[in-house]
Motif scaffolding. Structure first.
Motif, PDB file in Angstrom:
ATOM      1  N   THR A 113       0.705  -1.129   0.012  1.00  0.00           N
ATOM      2  CA  THR A 113       0.052  -0.094  -0.050  1.00  0.00           C
ATOM      3  C   THR A 113       0.902   1.298  -0.124  1.00  0.00           C
ATOM      4  O   THR A 113       0.539   2.259  -0.617  1.00  0.00           O
ATOM      5  N   PHE A 114       2.166   1.298   0.651  1.00  0.00           N
ATOM      6  CA  PHE A 114       2.741   2.245   0.667  1.00  0.00           C
ATOM      7  C   PHE A 114       3.340   2.630  -0.687  1.00  0.00           C
ATOM      8  O   PHE A 114       3.513   3.867  -1.228  1.00  0.00           O
ATOM      9  N   VAL A 115       3.818   1.857  -1.491  1.00  0.00           N
ATOM     10  CA  VAL A 115       4.421   1.699  -2.907  1.00  0.00           C
ATOM     11  C   VAL A 115       3.465   2.321  -3.908  1.00  0.00           C
ATOM     12  O   VAL A 115       3.451   3.276  -4.770  1.00  0.00           O
ATOM     13  N   ALA A 116       1.973   1.740  -3.489  1.00  0.00           N
ATOM     14  CA  ALA A 116       0.855   2.294  -4.219  1.00  0.00           C
ATOM     15  C   ALA A 116       0.580   3.528  -4.071  1.00  0.00           C
ATOM     16  O   ALA A 116       0.352   4.362  -4.890  1.00  0.00           O
ATOM     17  N   ALA A 117       0.464   4.016  -2.712  1.00  0.00           N
ATOM     18  CA  ALA A 117       0.187   5.367  -2.239  1.00  0.00           C
ATOM     19  C   ALA A 117       1.127   6.536  -3.037  1.00  0.00           C
ATOM     20  O   ALA A 117       0.713   7.345  -3.661  1.00  0.00           O
ATOM     21  N   ILE A 118       2.450   6.181  -3.039  1.00  0.00           N
ATOM     22  CA  ILE A 118       3.476   6.927  -3.821  1.00  0.00           C
ATOM     23  C   ILE A 118       2.910   7.219  -5.345  1.00  0.00           C
ATOM     24  O   ILE A 118       2.930   8.304  -5.694  1.00  0.00           O
TER      25      ILE A 118
ATOM     26  N   VAL B 222       6.192 -15.411  -9.881  1.00  0.00           N
ATOM     27  CA  VAL B 222       6.870 -14.095 -10.250  1.00  0.00           C
ATOM     28  C   VAL B 222       7.199 -13.938 -11.490  1.00  0.00           C
ATOM     29  O   VAL B 222       6.825 -12.747 -12.113  1.00  0.00           O
ATOM     30  N   ILE B 223       7.784 -15.066 -12.113  1.00  0.00           N
ATOM     31  CA  ILE B 223       7.958 -14.883 -13.745  1.00  0.00           C
ATOM     32  C   ILE B 223       6.660 -14.793 -14.416  1.00  0.00           C
ATOM     33  O   ILE B 223       6.574 -13.945 -15.251  1.00  0.00           O
ATOM     34  N   ALA B 224       5.840 -15.663 -13.953  1.00  0.00           N
ATOM     35  CA  ALA B 224       4.586 -15.411 -14.961  1.00  0.00           C
ATOM     36  C   ALA B 224       3.878 -14.101 -14.786  1.00  0.00           C
ATOM     37  O   ALA B 224       3.478 -13.508 -15.687  1.00  0.00           O
ATOM     38  N   ASP B 225       4.178 -13.553 -13.341  1.00  0.00           N
ATOM     39  CA  ASP B 225       3.475 -12.182 -13.092  1.00  0.00           C
ATOM     40  C   ASP B 225       4.152 -11.105 -13.979  1.00  0.00           C
ATOM     41  O   ASP B 225       3.566 -10.174 -14.453  1.00  0.00           O
ATOM     42  N   ILE B 226       5.712 -11.200 -14.119  1.00  0.00           N
ATOM     43  CA  ILE B 226       6.492 -10.309 -14.770  1.00  0.00           C
ATOM     44  C   ILE B 226       6.015 -10.305 -16.340  1.00  0.00           C
ATOM     45  O   ILE B 226       5.859  -9.139 -16.963  1.00  0.00           O
ATOM     46  N   ILE B 227       5.740 -11.323 -16.997  1.00  0.00           N
ATOM     47  CA  ILE B 227       5.437 -11.478 -18.167  1.00  0.00           C
ATOM     48  C   ILE B 227       3.896 -10.921 -18.445  1.00  0.00           C
ATOM     49  O   ILE B 227       3.758 -10.316 -19.343  1.00  0.00           O
ATOM     50  N   MET B 228       2.977 -11.090 -17.427  1.00  0.00           N
ATOM     51  CA  MET B 228       1.815 -10.463 -17.486  1.00  0.00           C
ATOM     52  C   MET B 228       1.627  -8.836 -17.646  1.00  0.00           C
ATOM     53  O   MET B 228       1.248  -8.358 -18.311  1.00  0.00           O
ATOM     54  N   ILE B 229       2.649  -8.410 -16.718  1.00  0.00           N
ATOM     55  CA  ILE B 229       2.619  -6.968 -16.519  1.00  0.00           C
ATOM     56  C   ILE B 229       3.377  -6.319 -17.780  1.00  0.00           C
ATOM     57  O   ILE B 229       2.753  -5.456 -18.191  1.00  0.00           O
ATOM     58  N   ILE B 230       4.732  -6.990 -18.181  1.00  0.00           N
ATOM     59  CA  ILE B 230       5.344  -6.359 -19.081  1.00  0.00           C
ATOM     60  C   ILE B 230       4.676  -6.343 -20.503  1.00  0.00           C
ATOM     61  O   ILE B 230       4.470  -5.293 -21.128  1.00  0.00           O
ATOM     62  N   GLY B 231       3.932  -7.545 -20.579  1.00  0.00           N
ATOM     63  CA  GLY B 231       3.072  -7.844 -21.911  1.00  0.00           C
ATOM     64  C   GLY B 231       1.751  -6.519 -21.729  1.00  0.00           C
ATOM     65  O   GLY B 231       1.723  -5.997 -22.963  1.00  0.00           O
ATOM     66  N   GLY B 232       1.492  -6.239 -20.560  1.00  0.00           N
ATOM     67  CA  GLY B 232       0.361  -5.595 -20.565  1.00  0.00           C
ATOM     68  C   GLY B 232       0.672  -3.994 -20.837  1.00  0.00           C
ATOM     69  O   GLY B 232       0.049  -3.299 -21.747  1.00  0.00           O
ATOM     70  N   TYR B 233       2.043  -3.754 -20.478  1.00  0.00           N
ATOM     71  CA  TYR B 233       2.534  -2.429 -20.542  1.00  0.00           C
ATOM     72  C   TYR B 233       2.826  -2.273 -22.033  1.00  0.00           C
ATOM     73  O   TYR B 233       2.506  -1.146 -22.553  1.00  0.00           O
ATOM     74  N   ILE B 234       3.327  -3.067 -22.921  1.00  0.00           N
ATOM     75  CA  ILE B 234       3.677  -3.169 -24.185  1.00  0.00           C
ATOM     76  C   ILE B 234       2.559  -2.723 -24.854  1.00  0.00           C
ATOM     77  O   ILE B 234       2.225  -1.814 -25.949  1.00  0.00           O
ATOM     78  N   GLY B 235       1.531  -3.420 -24.461  1.00  0.00           N
ATOM     79  CA  GLY B 235       0.122  -3.564 -25.566  1.00  0.00           C
ATOM     80  C   GLY B 235      -0.711  -2.226 -24.978  1.00  0.00           C
ATOM     81  O   GLY B 235      -1.140  -1.563 -25.948  1.00  0.00           O
TER      82      GLY B 235
ATOM     83  N   VAL C 133       5.971  -3.687  -9.002  1.00  0.00           N
ATOM     84  CA  VAL C 133       6.711  -3.799  -7.732  1.00  0.00           C
ATOM     85  C   VAL C 133       5.662  -4.483  -6.878  1.00  0.00           C
ATOM     86  O   VAL C 133       6.048  -5.325  -6.033  1.00  0.00           O
ATOM     87  N   THR C 134       4.227  -4.053  -6.868  1.00  0.00           N
ATOM     88  CA  THR C 134       3.296  -4.607  -5.911  1.00  0.00           C
ATOM     89  C   THR C 134       2.812  -5.981  -6.109  1.00  0.00           C
ATOM     90  O   THR C 134       2.578  -6.668  -5.323  1.00  0.00           O
ATOM     91  N   THR C 135       2.631  -6.387  -7.436  1.00  0.00           N
ATOM     92  CA  THR C 135       2.091  -7.697  -7.695  1.00  0.00           C
ATOM     93  C   THR C 135       2.928  -8.638  -7.291  1.00  0.00           C
ATOM     94  O   THR C 135       2.447  -9.788  -6.532  1.00  0.00           O
ATOM     95  N   PRO C 136       4.407  -8.906  -7.598  1.00  0.00           N
ATOM     96  CA  PRO C 136       5.106  -9.773  -6.892  1.00  0.00           C
ATOM     97  C   PRO C 136       4.920 -10.032  -5.362  1.00  0.00           C
ATOM     98  O   PRO C 136       4.886 -10.977  -4.724  1.00  0.00           O
ATOM     99  N   LEU C 137       4.990  -8.614  -4.604  1.00  0.00           N
ATOM    100  CA  LEU C 137       4.654  -8.652  -3.389  1.00  0.00           C
ATOM    101  C   LEU C 137       3.409  -9.342  -2.760  1.00  0.00           C
ATOM    102  O   LEU C 137       3.646  -9.739  -1.693  1.00  0.00           O
ATOM    103  N   LEU C 138       2.340  -9.033  -3.526  1.00  0.00           N
ATOM    104  CA  LEU C 138       1.358  -9.699  -3.271  1.00  0.00           C
ATOM    105  C   LEU C 138       1.403 -11.122  -3.192  1.00  0.00           C
ATOM    106  O   LEU C 138       0.826 -11.881  -2.521  1.00  0.00           O
ATOM    107  N   LEU C 139       1.897 -11.704  -4.323  1.00  0.00           N
ATOM    108  CA  LEU C 139       2.095 -13.135  -4.467  1.00  0.00           C
ATOM    109  C   LEU C 139       2.963 -13.788  -3.480  1.00  0.00           C
ATOM    110  O   LEU C 139       2.784 -14.847  -3.216  1.00  0.00           O
ATOM    111  N   ILE C 140       3.987 -12.947  -2.937  1.00  0.00           N
ATOM    112  CA  ILE C 140       4.832 -13.376  -2.124  1.00  0.00           C
ATOM    113  C   ILE C 140       4.171 -14.069  -0.763  1.00  0.00           C
ATOM    114  O   ILE C 140       4.566 -14.819   0.142  1.00  0.00           O
TER     115      ILE C 140
END
Ligand SMILES: *C/C=C(C)/C=C/C=C(C)/C=C/C1=C(C)CCCC1(C)C
Length: 248
Positions: free
Chosen positions: A51-56, A116-129, A88-95
């Motif tokens: 929540t701190f990272v998200a608040a910033i 975390v690897i699947a999560d990073i693929i999801m986020i980077i893919g989403g960003y590019i798209g 940053v936040t989605t891997p922290l949630l999955l941890i």
């Protein structure tokens, strides 16, 4: 004279609410952290970090839609900030899954790595798209394929949670098991709001649709960051209380 646009105002306001909500969540998790048994405190720490990272990020995202409420003042969307936040936040949630399972060493690390690897693929893919959709103001071929890749990665995360994590939860104490099963649903249902937000911009062009997307993302973030954190927090709170009873 251009009229103040209600959708712009609502988006601006929801970024502000998001910032305040994330800040309040952080304070809560930090203040309450010491009420937990020492071995459970990291659950509150991770929730507070999210929540701190998200608040910033919300603080800066709210500036992206201007301050006047005029549609013409919008010259872009906070896609970069949004996706850096998610990265940053989605891997922290999955941890929190291996953390609550008490999985350490080999097993926990293997599960976490896959998640975390699947999560990073999801986020980077989403960003590019999403960047290509923003640039075009609507549908792009790249946006569609990135969406498909992102969804496959997300399905894989769900698969891991409903197989490995569910199995590992079987022999855990009831409050922990219950929390893990509920947290699974956040990833299945709560996280499904994001691909919906993305899809509206893929299938309907225009700046107003993109504002709606931001509103959908803000709504999803509050559920999946604060709500998810509270579920995990109350589970370890119950565990800490039963532990105190036993030791007195
Ligand atoms: C706190 C932020 C969270 C929990 C963000 C979660 C984001 C997602 C689950 C995004 C998912 C997407 C897909 C499944 C397909 C491609 C587009 C995305 C990135 C929006």
């Amino acid at each position: 004279m251009e009229d103040v646009n209600l959708l712009v105002l609502a988006t601006q306001y929801m970024f502000w609410v998001g910032f305040v909500g994330m800040a309040a969540g952080t304070l809560y998790f930090l203040v309450e952290r010491n009420s937990l048994a020492p071995e459970y405190r990291s659950t509150a720490t991770v929730a507070a970090l999210v929540t701190f990272v998200a608040a910033i990020h919300y603080y800066f995202m709210k500036q992206a839609v201007g301050e006047s409420g005029l549609l013409s003042e919008i010259d872009g969307f906070p896609t970069e900030i949004r996706y850096i936040d998610w990265l940053v936040t989605t891997p922290l949630l999955l941890i929190k899954f291996p953390l609550l399972l008490g999985l350490k060493e080999g097993k926990g690390r293997a599960l976490l790595t896959k998640l975390v690897i699947a999560d990073i693929i999801m986020i980077i893919g989403g960003y590019i798209g999403e960047s290509s959709i923003n640039l075009a103001g609507g549908f792009t071929q790249l946006g569609l394929w990135a969406y498909v890749v992102g969804c496959i990665a997300w399905f894989y995360i769900i698969y891991l949670l409903f197989t490995n994590v569910t199995k590992a939860a079987e022999d855990k104490p009831a409050p922990i098991r219950k929390a893990l099963l509920q947290m699974r649903l956040f990833i299945l249902i709560g996280w499904s709001i994001y691909p919906v937000g993305y899809a509206v911009t893929l299938f309907a062009p225009g700046i107003e649709v993109q504002l709606v997307r931001e509103l959908i993302y803000n709504f999803a973030d509050s559920i999946n960051k604060v709500g998810f954190g509270l579920i995990a927090f109350f589970a370890v709170k119950t565990m800490s209380a039963t532990k105190n009873l036993k030791s007195t």
